[in-house]
Design a protein around this motif. Structure first.
Motif, PDB file in Angstrom:
ATOM      1  N   CYS A  31       0.849  -1.188   0.000  1.00  0.00           N
ATOM      2  CA  CYS A  31       0.000   0.000   0.000  1.00  0.00           C
ATOM      3  C   CYS A  31       0.886   1.239   0.000  1.00  0.00           C
ATOM      4  CB  CYS A  31      -0.944   0.006   1.198  1.00  0.00           C
ATOM      5  SG  CYS A  31      -0.116   0.151   2.787  1.00  0.00           S
ATOM      6  N   PHE A  32       0.243   2.409  -0.076  1.00  0.00           N
ATOM      7  CA  PHE A  32       0.970   3.682  -0.145  1.00  0.00           C
ATOM      8  C   PHE A  32       0.402   4.646   0.899  1.00  0.00           C
ATOM      9  CE2 PHE A  32       1.608   1.649  -4.167  1.00  0.00           C
ATOM     10  CZ  PHE A  32       2.916   1.964  -4.524  1.00  0.00           C
ATOM     11  N   PRO A  33       0.687   4.437   2.172  1.00  0.00           N
ATOM     12  CA  PRO A  33       0.090   5.279   3.228  1.00  0.00           C
ATOM     13  C   PRO A  33       0.630   6.696   3.225  1.00  0.00           C
ATOM     14  CG  PRO A  33       1.703   3.772   4.163  1.00  0.00           C
ATOM     15  CD  PRO A  33       1.541   3.375   2.735  1.00  0.00           C
ATOM     16  N   SER A  34      -0.196   7.607   3.691  1.00  0.00           N
ATOM     17  CA  SER A  34       0.228   8.992   3.888  1.00  0.00           C
ATOM     18  C   SER A  34       0.533   9.212   5.366  1.00  0.00           C
ATOM     19  CB  SER A  34      -0.858   9.966   3.443  1.00  0.00           C
ATOM     20  OG  SER A  34      -1.971   9.907   4.325  1.00  0.00           O
ATOM     21  N   THR A  35       1.427  10.150   5.636  1.00  0.00           N
ATOM     22  CA  THR A  35       1.687  10.609   6.999  1.00  0.00           C
ATOM     23  C   THR A  35       1.563  12.128   6.994  1.00  0.00           C
ATOM     24  OG1 THR A  35       3.231   8.786   7.396  1.00  0.00           O
ATOM     25  CG2 THR A  35       3.320  10.638   8.924  1.00  0.00           C
ATOM     26  N   GLU A  36       0.732  12.638   7.881  1.00  0.00           N
ATOM     27  CA  GLU A  36       0.462  14.080   7.924  1.00  0.00           C
ATOM     28  C   GLU A  36       0.828  14.634   9.293  1.00  0.00           C
ATOM     29  OE1 GLU A  36      -3.712  14.185   6.932  1.00  0.00           O
ATOM     30  OE2 GLU A  36      -3.341  12.659   5.379  1.00  0.00           O
ATOM     31  N   TRP A  37       1.638  15.676   9.284  1.00  0.00           N
ATOM     32  CA  TRP A  37       1.970  16.404  10.503  1.00  0.00           C
ATOM     33  C   TRP A  37       0.922  17.506  10.659  1.00  0.00           C
ATOM     34  CZ3 TRP A  37       5.246  13.920   7.435  1.00  0.00           C
ATOM     35  CH2 TRP A  37       6.381  13.303   7.955  1.00  0.00           C
ATOM     36  N   VAL A  38       0.191  17.511  11.773  1.00  0.00           N
ATOM     37  CA  VAL A  38      -0.920  18.449  11.947  1.00  0.00           C
ATOM     38  C   VAL A  38      -0.791  19.150  13.298  1.00  0.00           C
ATOM     39  CG1 VAL A  38      -3.419  18.759  11.904  1.00  0.00           C
ATOM     40  CG2 VAL A  38      -2.382  16.890  10.595  1.00  0.00           C
ATOM     41  N   GLY A  39      -0.731  20.472  13.263  1.00  0.00           N
ATOM     42  CA  GLY A  39      -0.715  21.272  14.478  1.00  0.00           C
ATOM     43  C   GLY A  39      -2.045  21.979  14.670  1.00  0.00           C
ATOM     44  N   LYS A  40      -2.106  22.854  15.643  1.00  0.00           N
ATOM     45  CA  LYS A  40      -3.355  23.575  15.904  1.00  0.00           C
ATOM     46  C   LYS A  40      -3.765  24.459  14.729  1.00  0.00           C
ATOM     47  CE  LYS A  40      -3.186  23.616  20.948  1.00  0.00           C
ATOM     48  NZ  LYS A  40      -3.202  24.433  22.178  1.00  0.00           N
ATOM     49  N   GLY A  41      -2.785  24.847  13.916  1.00  0.00           N
ATOM     50  CA  GLY A  41      -3.091  25.680  12.753  1.00  0.00           C
ATOM     51  C   GLY A  41      -3.456  24.895  11.513  1.00  0.00           C
ATOM     52  N   GLY A  42      -3.414  23.573  11.583  1.00  0.00           N
ATOM     53  CA  GLY A  42      -3.764  22.749  10.434  1.00  0.00           C
ATOM     54  C   GLY A  42      -2.580  21.948   9.926  1.00  0.00           C
ATOM     55  N   LEU A  43      -2.647  21.547   8.661  1.00  0.00           N
ATOM     56  CA  LEU A  43      -1.616  20.714   8.052  1.00  0.00           C
ATOM     57  C   LEU A  43      -0.290  21.459   7.959  1.00  0.00           C
ATOM     58  CD1 LEU A  43      -0.928  18.024   6.580  1.00  0.00           C
ATOM     59  CD2 LEU A  43      -1.532  19.200   4.440  1.00  0.00           C
ATOM     60  N   GLU A  44       0.768  20.806   8.428  1.00  0.00           N
ATOM     61  CA  GLU A  44       2.111  21.378   8.372  1.00  0.00           C
ATOM     62  C   GLU A  44       2.978  20.707   7.306  1.00  0.00           C
ATOM     63  OE1 GLU A  44       2.198  22.241  13.202  1.00  0.00           O
ATOM     64  OE2 GLU A  44       3.404  20.640  12.331  1.00  0.00           O
ATOM     65  N   ARG A  45       2.783  19.408   7.154  1.00  0.00           N
ATOM     66  CA  ARG A  45       3.616  18.663   6.225  1.00  0.00           C
ATOM     67  C   ARG A  45       2.921  17.364   5.873  1.00  0.00           C
ATOM     68  NH1 ARG A  45       9.738  16.233   7.073  1.00  0.00           N
ATOM     69  NH2 ARG A  45      10.527  16.833   5.028  1.00  0.00           N
ATOM     70  N   LEU A  46       3.185  16.861   4.662  1.00  0.00           N
ATOM     71  CA  LEU A  46       2.594  15.611   4.227  1.00  0.00           C
ATOM     72  C   LEU A  46       3.655  14.770   3.533  1.00  0.00           C
ATOM     73  CD1 LEU A  46      -0.854  14.987   2.676  1.00  0.00           C
ATOM     74  CD2 LEU A  46       1.154  14.061   1.528  1.00  0.00           C
ATOM     75  N   ALA A  47       3.692  13.489   3.864  1.00  0.00           N
ATOM     76  CA  ALA A  47       4.623  12.563   3.228  1.00  0.00           C
ATOM     77  C   ALA A  47       3.859  11.345   2.732  1.00  0.00           C
ATOM     78  CB  ALA A  47       5.710  12.131   4.205  1.00  0.00           C
ATOM     79  N   LEU A  48       4.314  10.786   1.631  1.00  0.00           N
ATOM     80  CA  LEU A  48       3.755   9.555   1.094  1.00  0.00           C
ATOM     81  C   LEU A  48       4.820   8.469   1.127  1.00  0.00           C
ATOM     82  CD1 LEU A  48       1.740  10.863  -1.997  1.00  0.00           C
ATOM     83  CD2 LEU A  48       0.862  10.211   0.246  1.00  0.00           C
ATOM     84  N   SER A  49       4.402   7.260   1.451  1.00  0.00           N
ATOM     85  CA  SER A  49       5.331   6.140   1.566  1.00  0.00           C
ATOM     86  C   SER A  49       4.823   4.953   0.765  1.00  0.00           C
ATOM     87  CB  SER A  49       5.472   5.704   3.035  1.00  0.00           C
ATOM     88  OG  SER A  49       5.826   6.781   3.857  1.00  0.00           O
ATOM     89  N   GLU A  50       5.713   4.023   0.518  1.00  0.00           N
ATOM     90  CA  GLU A  50       5.320   2.710   0.017  1.00  0.00           C
ATOM     91  C   GLU A  50       5.605   1.718   1.136  1.00  0.00           C
ATOM     92  OE1 GLU A  50       6.046  -0.412  -3.684  1.00  0.00           O
ATOM     93  OE2 GLU A  50       7.176   1.475  -3.597  1.00  0.00           O
ATOM     94  N   TYR A  51       4.643   0.848   1.405  1.00  0.00           N
ATOM     95  CA  TYR A  51       4.756  -0.098   2.502  1.00  0.00           C
ATOM     96  C   TYR A  51       4.487  -1.507   1.975  1.00  0.00           C
ATOM     97  CZ  TYR A  51       3.413  -2.597   6.796  1.00  0.00           C
ATOM     98  OH  TYR A  51       3.308  -3.509   7.814  1.00  0.00           O
ATOM     99  N   ILE A  52       5.396  -2.423   2.282  1.00  0.00           N
ATOM    100  CA  ILE A  52       5.252  -3.823   1.880  1.00  0.00           C
ATOM    101  C   ILE A  52       5.371  -4.689   3.124  1.00  0.00           C
ATOM    102  CG2 ILE A  52       6.232  -5.708   0.527  1.00  0.00           C
ATOM    103  CD1 ILE A  52       7.265  -3.640  -1.453  1.00  0.00           C
ATOM    104  N   ASP A  53       4.451  -5.602   3.279  1.00  0.00           N
ATOM    105  CA  ASP A  53       4.442  -6.474   4.450  1.00  0.00           C
ATOM    106  C   ASP A  53       4.249  -7.908   3.977  1.00  0.00           C
ATOM    107  OD1 ASP A  53       4.476  -7.248   7.091  1.00  0.00           O
ATOM    108  OD2 ASP A  53       3.031  -5.748   7.732  1.00  0.00           O
ATOM    109  N   ASN A  54       5.014  -8.827   4.542  1.00  0.00           N
ATOM    110  CA  ASN A  54       4.913 -10.223   4.165  1.00  0.00           C
ATOM    111  C   ASN A  54       4.809 -11.085   5.421  1.00  0.00           C
ATOM    112  OD1 ASN A  54       5.174 -12.331   1.951  1.00  0.00           O
ATOM    113  ND2 ASN A  54       6.787 -12.991   3.346  1.00  0.00           N
ATOM    114  N   TYR A  55       3.737 -11.852   5.502  1.00  0.00           N
ATOM    115  CA  TYR A  55       3.494 -12.723   6.654  1.00  0.00           C
ATOM    116  C   TYR A  55       3.769 -14.177   6.276  1.00  0.00           C
ATOM    117  CZ  TYR A  55       1.135  -8.718   8.753  1.00  0.00           C
ATOM    118  OH  TYR A  55       0.851  -7.483   9.268  1.00  0.00           O
ATOM    119  N   GLN A  56       4.244 -14.935   7.242  1.00  0.00           N
ATOM    120  CA  GLN A  56       4.540 -16.343   6.999  1.00  0.00           C
ATOM    121  C   GLN A  56       3.448 -17.267   7.549  1.00  0.00           C
ATOM    122  OE1 GLN A  56       6.959 -17.572   5.223  1.00  0.00           O
ATOM    123  NE2 GLN A  56       8.358 -15.868   4.966  1.00  0.00           N
TER     124      GLN A  56
END
Length: 455
Positions: free
Chosen positions: A157-182
């Motif tokens: 998946c490609f989750p977002s991470t958002e830094w949010v303060g009292k004034g609203g959105l400060e920064r946004l990052a997008l990632s790629e995430y891979i998970d493998n279960y056995q």
């Protein structure tokens, strides 16, 4: 004649036992939900704010009640429109494990018959936990919940991470995430030459200053700590980290890596204590996820792609009165959960004790985080989702515990928050998960792969 009577009696006994088993497995989930609303003294559609939240305060974590009393959150009650249940196939697999697994001195899972770590498992490892008398009930319960995530198989998946303060959105990052279960894989046991339990890969896609930073975790079946590696583009080197680094701030956000899924660390790295065996708690979900399970249609490559919508924060909605980091599309549904406390065995782990509300089927739903000095630090809510894998309109599998729609974590000392979303679209990037992705290969989960993957 006597032989025939005995045979008839045996058949009758088998029939009766089958009927009892079928009755035990029958689920009147709607009636159970109605009873929870009656206990709470509320109904779907009721709204609670700072003026009346005391009426439902005992069904919420204290941190969430504080949000409401500060005027940062409004609780809108709703009912689930479907049964969150992994199915009879899962129950059957679980019952086959009665008495099969125990714990070693490190609280790792072992086979009772051999005293060795199992290479592969199916179902709940401990289906009949004695919560009243078993001193290991808490960690056995956690082992069950975490092991069930294996039903996700190989996930991208490609989750977002958002830094949010009292004034609203400060920064946004997008990632790629891979998970493998056995364990508990939908496709059954796969090769596991290094005796792994799970492998995870993270990579930042944007912004530019984070782009290419990667993280690899190898989790083993044996008691040794996780092997954690990071690739830093600025120095073009792969660095081996301590397992305790999973509790460091994730790229400067309010999250740590172990906050994934609410809890993503190695179970035996914590001392687990049962606080409440079963209580009603209100769980936060997008309204559309409460109305129906999220459809995941089978793709040509054999994977299942989730089709889910956006889940908006208050900073995205003009005129919203809630704290900028709170979710305005959320409803709160009643669920029966167990409350467990976790304390890190590693003295270098950043978090002190954590109090979790855990739904046996939907997983971790609330997290209260304390620092090492014992002071209350963060409040975290986890938004669970239920996913229906569909093939040509036919249900293949219902996935309950495991994947989540997102998280909000608030640092109560700095009044700053971070938000993660794994549904919908952000800046043109589709975040939705793909389950059983055939492009995920075992050789990807090696430190040497990080330099190639980060390009």
């Amino acid at each position: 004649m006597k032989t025939k009577s005995i045979f008839t009696g045996i058949l009758l006994m088998v029939f009766l036992l089958s009927a009892v088993a079928a009755t035990a497995m029958a689920r009147d989930w709607k009636q159970e939900q109605d009873q929870m609303f009656a206990t709470i003294g509320a109904k779907p559609g009721d709204v609670f704010d700072k003026n009346n939240v005391d009426q439902i305060a005992k069904y919420l974590p204290p941190g969430v009640v504080t949000w409401v009393k500060r005027g940062e959150l409004t609780i809108k009650l709703a009912d689930l429109k479907y049964d969150v249940y992994p199915g009879e196939e899962w129950e059957t697999l679980s019952q086959k494990n009665v008495g099969k697994y125990g714990l070693d001195k490190n609280k790792e899972i072992i086979e009772v018959s051999t005293g060795k770590l199992p290479i592969y498992v199916e179902g709940d490892l401990y289906p009949n936990i004695d919560y009243a008398n078993d001193p290991d009930a808490a960690i056995k319960f956690i082992h069950n919940v975490v092991a069930m995530r294996g039903r996700l198989g190989s996930l991208r998946c490609f989750p977002s991470t958002e830094w949010v303060g009292k004034g609203g959105l400060e920064r946004l990052a997008l990632s790629e995430y891979i998970d493998n279960y056995q364990w508990n894989r939908p496709d059954g046991q796969i090769p596991n030459r290094n005796e792994m339990l799970q492998q995870q890969l993270y990579k930042f896609v944007k912004p530019y200053d984070l782009q290419g930073m990667t993280n690899l975790t190898q989790r083993f079946l044996d008691p040794k700590p996780d092997a954690v590696y990071a690739y830093v583009p600025a120095i073009r080197r792969v660095k081996k980290l301590s397992g305790a680094n999973r509790s460091d701030p994730y790229a400067g956000s309010d999250f740590v890596i172990d906050d994934s899924f609410g809890w993503a660390g190695k179970n035996a790295s914590m001392k687990w204590t049962m606080v409440e065996k079963e209580v009603i708690t209100l769980v936060e979900m997008p309204r559309w996820a409460a109305d129906k399970a999220i459809v995941c249609n089978k793709q040509q490559d054999g994977s299942f792609m989730a089709n889910s919508g956006n889940f908006r924060s208050a900073y995205e909605v003009e005129g919203a009165t809630e704290a900028p980091w709170q979710k305005v599309d959320a409803v709160w549904v009643p669920r029966k959960v167990r409350v467990v406390e976790a304390n890190a065995l590693d003295p270098y782990y950043t978090y002190g004790k954590c109090i979790y509300h855990v739904d046996p089927y939907m997983g971790f739903v609330h997290k209260a985080i304390y620092n090492r000095a014992g002071e209350y630090w963060k409040t975290m809510t986890i938004f669970p989702g239920c996913y229906d894998w569909m093939d040509g309109g036919k249900l293949v599998r219902r996935i309950t515990t495991g994947y989540v729609i997102g998280y909000v974590v608030v640092d109560e000392k700095t009044q700053h928050a971070s938000v993660s979303e794994e549904s919908g679209t952000v800046e043109g990037q589709l975040l939705n998960p793909k389950f059983m992705d055939p492009t995920i290969k075992l050789n990807m989960f090696e430190p040497t792969y990080l330099t190639t993957w980060s390009r």
